[in-house]
Design an enzyme around this catalytic site. Structure first.
Site, PDB file in Angstrom:
ATOM      1  N   CYS A   1     -10.963  -0.137   3.430  1.00 50.09           N
ATOM      2  CA  CYS A   1      -9.524  -0.229   3.174  1.00 50.09           C
ATOM      3  C   CYS A   1      -8.978   1.159   2.874  1.00 50.09           C
ATOM      4  CB  CYS A   1      -9.289  -1.151   1.983  1.00 50.09           C
ATOM      5  SG  CYS A   1      -7.568  -1.286   1.508  1.00 50.09           S
TER       6      CYS A   1
ATOM      7  N   HIS B   1      -3.373  -8.269   0.790  1.00 52.67           N
ATOM      8  CA  HIS B   1      -2.640  -7.174   0.130  1.00 52.67           C
ATOM      9  C   HIS B   1      -1.286  -7.673  -0.383  1.00 52.67           C
ATOM     10  CE1 HIS B   1      -4.922  -3.497   0.514  1.00 52.67           C
ATOM     11  NE2 HIS B   1      -5.093  -3.630   1.826  1.00 52.67           N
TER      12      HIS B   1
ATOM     13  N   GLN C   1       0.808  -1.214   0.000  1.00 54.65           N
ATOM     14  CA  GLN C   1       0.000   0.000   0.000  1.00 54.65           C
ATOM     15  C   GLN C   1       0.845   1.270   0.000  1.00 54.65           C
ATOM     16  OE1 GLN C   1      -2.515  -1.640   3.380  1.00 54.65           O
ATOM     17  NE2 GLN C   1      -4.012  -0.364   2.348  1.00 54.65           N
TER      18      GLN C   1
ATOM     19  N   HIS D   1      -6.949  -9.656   5.733  1.00 53.29           N
ATOM     20  CA  HIS D   1      -7.034  -8.526   4.800  1.00 53.29           C
ATOM     21  C   HIS D   1      -5.622  -8.066   4.399  1.00 53.29           C
ATOM     22  CE1 HIS D   1      -9.014  -4.517   3.640  1.00 53.29           C
ATOM     23  NE2 HIS D   1      -7.724  -4.223   3.626  1.00 53.29           N
TER      24      HIS D   1
END
Ligand code: ZN
Length: 179
Positions: free
Chosen positions: A93, A139, A51, A135
């Site tokens: 998110c 990613h 991210q 979660h």
């Protein structure tokens, strides 16, 4: 300490699979700290290296925002060793602007990882922590929670998001904690 830029869907880098960390050096330790600062600033309860544009298998989590930095997880090369049961959670998110959806996941997981001192750690989790771990590990595999919802819902969101980007409409700030 630094606040890093969080990539937003549809940035193609979010779809890439992160590589395992081979050498836990100063750079990795700094990345963990910067990711933690970025996560608190967002605010979010978890953040994966993808991210922030780093393709290595690292996640940070802290689901207890009433007592920040007391229950921090810094996980390197996390793997789900065991999972059990089923839970449906309304997920959001930091990389998926203005959208939440119910996602079905394992209710309990056991995750094995290394910490920043190269020590193996085991995290047994249920509820929000179990959801957040799954979660974040998604990613690392280049998957977003919207890949786990119906195609119809995903397409609707994708269209709305593209329109948002086209018109330059700003997103409403959500008070909800994001993963
Ligand atoms: Zn996320």
């Amino acid at each position: 300490m630094a606040i890093l830029e969080i990539l937003k869907y549809p940035d193609p880098r979010l779809g890439k699979v992160a590589r395992p960390v081979k050498n836990i050096n100063g750079e990795i330790v700094k990345l963990l700290d910067d990711m933690l600062d970025t996560m608190y600033a967002a605010p979010g309860v978890g953040l994966a290296a993808n991210q922030v544009g780093a393709l290595c298998r690292i996640v940070v989590l802290d689901i207890d925002h009433e007592n920040p930095r007391q229950n921090v997880y810094k996980l390197i090369n996390p793997v789900i060793a065991r999972s059990d049961g089923e839970i449906v959670w309304e997920e959001g998110c930091l990389s998926v602007v203005d959208f939440t959806a119910e996602v079905r996941r394992a209710a309990e997981v056991e995750v094995v990882a290394l910490d920043e001192n190269q020590k193996e750690i085991k995290v047994e989790a249920k509820g929000l922590l179990a959801v957040a771990l799954q979660h974040e590990i998604d990613h690392l595999d280049g998957k977003l929670f919207i890949d786990r919802i119906s195609r119809l819902k995903r397409d609707l969101y994708t269209r709305r998001r593209k329109k948002m980007l086209r018109t330059g409409a700003s997103s409403s700030d959500s008070p909800r904690l994001m993963i």
